[in-house]
Design a protein around this motif. Structure first.
Motif, PDB file in Angstrom:
ATOM      1  N   UNK A 173       0.848  -1.194   0.000  1.00  0.00           N
ATOM      2  CA  UNK A 173       0.000   0.000   0.000  1.00  0.00           C
ATOM      3  C   UNK A 173       0.883   1.242   0.000  1.00  0.00           C
ATOM      4  N   UNK A 174       0.567   2.156  -0.892  1.00  0.00           N
ATOM      5  CA  UNK A 174       1.303   3.415  -0.970  1.00  0.00           C
ATOM      6  C   UNK A 174       0.477   4.528  -0.346  1.00  0.00           C
ATOM      7  N   UNK A 175       1.162   5.377   0.392  1.00  0.00           N
ATOM      8  CA  UNK A 175       0.535   6.523   1.037  1.00  0.00           C
ATOM      9  C   UNK A 175       1.286   7.753   0.559  1.00  0.00           C
ATOM     10  N   UNK A 176       0.736   8.419  -0.431  1.00  0.00           N
ATOM     11  CA  UNK A 176       1.428   9.567  -1.002  1.00  0.00           C
ATOM     12  C   UNK A 176       2.548   9.115  -1.919  1.00  0.00           C
ATOM     13  N   UNK A 177       3.501   9.986  -2.101  1.00  0.00           N
ATOM     14  CA  UNK A 177       4.596   9.742  -3.035  1.00  0.00           C
ATOM     15  C   UNK A 177       5.755   8.963  -2.401  1.00  0.00           C
ATOM     16  N   UNK A 178       5.940   9.100  -1.083  1.00  0.00           N
ATOM     17  CA  UNK A 178       7.143   8.574  -0.444  1.00  0.00           C
ATOM     18  C   UNK A 178       6.913   7.507   0.626  1.00  0.00           C
ATOM     19  N   UNK A 179       5.698   7.276   1.040  1.00  0.00           N
ATOM     20  CA  UNK A 179       5.432   6.357   2.151  1.00  0.00           C
ATOM     21  C   UNK A 179       4.781   5.084   1.635  1.00  0.00           C
ATOM     22  N   UNK A 180       5.203   3.955   2.200  1.00  0.00           N
ATOM     23  CA  UNK A 180       4.706   2.669   1.724  1.00  0.00           C
ATOM     24  C   UNK A 180       4.622   1.674   2.885  1.00  0.00           C
ATOM     25  N   UNK A 181       3.651   0.775   2.791  1.00  0.00           N
ATOM     26  CA  UNK A 181       3.565  -0.360   3.701  1.00  0.00           C
ATOM     27  C   UNK A 181       3.646  -1.612   2.838  1.00  0.00           C
ATOM     28  N   UNK A 182       4.714  -2.366   3.050  1.00  0.00           N
ATOM     29  CA  UNK A 182       4.949  -3.606   2.313  1.00  0.00           C
ATOM     30  C   UNK A 182       5.100  -4.714   3.347  1.00  0.00           C
ATOM     31  N   UNK A 183       4.239  -5.719   3.314  1.00  0.00           N
ATOM     32  CA  UNK A 183       4.329  -6.786   4.310  1.00  0.00           C
ATOM     33  C   UNK A 183       5.666  -7.528   4.299  1.00  0.00           C
ATOM     34  N   UNK A 184       6.418  -7.390   3.211  1.00  0.00           N
ATOM     35  CA  UNK A 184       7.718  -8.056   3.090  1.00  0.00           C
ATOM     36  C   UNK A 184       8.871  -7.195   3.611  1.00  0.00           C
ATOM     37  N   UNK A 185       8.584  -5.953   4.006  1.00  0.00           N
ATOM     38  CA  UNK A 185       9.640  -5.036   4.454  1.00  0.00           C
ATOM     39  C   UNK A 185       9.342  -4.576   5.875  1.00  0.00           C
ATOM     40  N   UNK A 186      10.319  -4.746   6.754  1.00  0.00           N
ATOM     41  CA  UNK A 186      10.217  -4.270   8.147  1.00  0.00           C
ATOM     42  C   UNK A 186       8.933  -4.736   8.825  1.00  0.00           C
ATOM     43  N   UNK A 187       8.572  -5.985   8.604  1.00  0.00           N
ATOM     44  CA  UNK A 187       7.391  -6.585   9.242  1.00  0.00           C
ATOM     45  C   UNK A 187       6.110  -5.813   8.962  1.00  0.00           C
ATOM     46  N   UNK A 188       6.039  -5.186   7.794  1.00  0.00           N
ATOM     47  CA  UNK A 188       4.823  -4.472   7.410  1.00  0.00           C
ATOM     48  C   UNK A 188       4.676  -3.098   8.013  1.00  0.00           C
ATOM     49  N   UNK A 189       5.741  -2.567   8.632  1.00  0.00           N
ATOM     50  CA  UNK A 189       5.678  -1.200   9.162  1.00  0.00           C
ATOM     51  C   UNK A 189       5.758  -0.209   8.005  1.00  0.00           C
ATOM     52  N   UNK A 190       5.210   0.980   8.205  1.00  0.00           N
ATOM     53  CA  UNK A 190       5.312   2.011   7.181  1.00  0.00           C
ATOM     54  C   UNK A 190       6.774   2.462   7.075  1.00  0.00           C
ATOM     55  N   UNK A 191       7.271   2.448   5.846  1.00  0.00           N
ATOM     56  CA  UNK A 191       8.644   2.869   5.581  1.00  0.00           C
ATOM     57  C   UNK A 191       8.645   3.925   4.479  1.00  0.00           C
TER      58      UNK A 191
END
Length: 80
Positions: free
Chosen positions: A4-22
């Motif tokens: 899931x993308x939030x805006x241009x720079x924020x993302x939640x990927x279940x495969x990255x950092x345990x699904x935390x927003x990065x």
């Protein structure tokens, strides 16, 4: 769960950092950067410590956090 993308720079990927927003394209949790800012680190400190981040990305994270607070507390105003 899809990415899931939030805006241009924020993302939640279940495969990255345990699904935390990065920040997109990094493994840097948004919450970590916001915590450092809240503890008194400057934007310059943040960008020096994480050179892969962009100034605009950190500002987007701050705006997103403010939007969440306003949503939880409708009518809340920014204290200057």
């Amino acid at each position: 769960m899809p990415v899931k993308e939030f805006g241009k720079y924020l993302v939640v990927d279940p495969e990255v950092c345990h699904g935390k927003m990065t920040f997109k394209g990094t493994r840097i949790p948004v919450s970590t950067v916001l915590t450092f800012l809240s503890m008194g680190d400057s934007m310059d400190d943040i960008l020096e410590g994480w050179p892969e981040l962009k100034h605009e990305a950190v500002l987007e994270a701050l705006r997103y956090a403010a939007d969440i607070i306003r949503g939880q507390y409708p009518g809340a105003k920014v204290i200057e």
